[in-house]
Design an enzyme around this catalytic site. Sequence first.
Site, PDB file in Angstrom:
ATOM      1  N   GLY A 250     -21.390   8.229  66.398  1.00 19.72           N
ATOM      2  CA  GLY A 250     -22.560   9.060  66.661  1.00 19.72           C
ATOM      3  C   GLY A 250     -22.212  10.307  67.451  1.00 19.72           C
ATOM      4  O   GLY A 250     -22.760  11.392  67.205  1.00 19.72           O
ATOM      5  N   ASP A 251     -21.301  10.179  68.405  1.00 22.60           N
ATOM      6  CA  ASP A 251     -20.859  11.333  69.189  1.00 22.60           C
ATOM      7  C   ASP A 251     -20.117  12.324  68.290  1.00 22.60           C
ATOM      8  O   ASP A 251     -20.253  13.543  68.443  1.00 22.60           O
ATOM      9  CB  ASP A 251     -19.941  10.882  70.325  1.00 22.60           C
TER      10      ASP A 251
END
Length: 303
Positions: A250-251
């Site tokens: 997600g990052d």
Amino acid sequence: MIYTVTFNPSLDYIVSVEDFKLGITNRTSSELMLPGGKGINVSTVLGNLGIENTALGFAAGFTGEEIIRQVEHMGIRSDFIMVPDGISRINLKLKSIDGTEINGCGPEISEAAVAELMEKLEVLGEEDVLVLAGSIPSSMPDDIYRRILKRLQGRGVTAVVDATKDLLLNVLEYRPFLVKPNNHELGEIFQVELWDRKSVVSYARKLQEMGAQNVLVSMAGEGAVLAAQNGTVYETPAPEGTLVNGVGAGDSMVAGFLAGWMEKQDFRHAFYMGVSAGSASAFSERLATREEIKHIYVQMTGK
């Protein structure tokens, strides 16, 4: 300049254990130790894409020193504040049992340390990007994200927030450029379950109505959705590939989106760069490289 803030960074100890069993001594079959925390992950992938950025946050003890050493070894500029109490976290990630983690607590963060961070952020202005990402230590005020964006209001700083529940909701009045919940976090905010891309769209738009300019929702194997400020909704299934390590995917999506946006100021391009970066990290032992991201981008867009 892009600045990332990781309030509670970690050393991520990522291990594989064949046939893990409770109550006995298990031995690793593979080990990897990397600097972790959502902001650091964003910085790492931005660096892999050749985008200069500065990693900020708090660090403590011998683990904090090692986090800073590894971040700088990767070529990322760092400006962490060393705090005297406690040690930075070691987070154990058991790779062979997907999603199984034991995360540490992190050090005590004083008001003086928070004030020092605020002073460092005073340099931000037009054309700067600030990424606030991840959890905060229990010793910090739970409105810290809001306090930061309030202080920077009116300076032209582009704000990106990747956080959950109140940390996210408290900043919407300051109209962050991008927020990136996953579908479960988005559902938790509105007390619903969101399992498919179609169901995500209306709730992503609700976050826009509450102040977010762009809402990027990651959905693991289901793909992703972007409710863009131009009124267009972009969505895509996940590209084909084998999940190797979901930590930081997600990052990586945040980093890819920012890289794509800075390159062309085009939401479609930024969206597919985000999905490509998130998927490339998920399909790799480590966070995505430029080549891995480019390969998936071409696979998804045909160019």
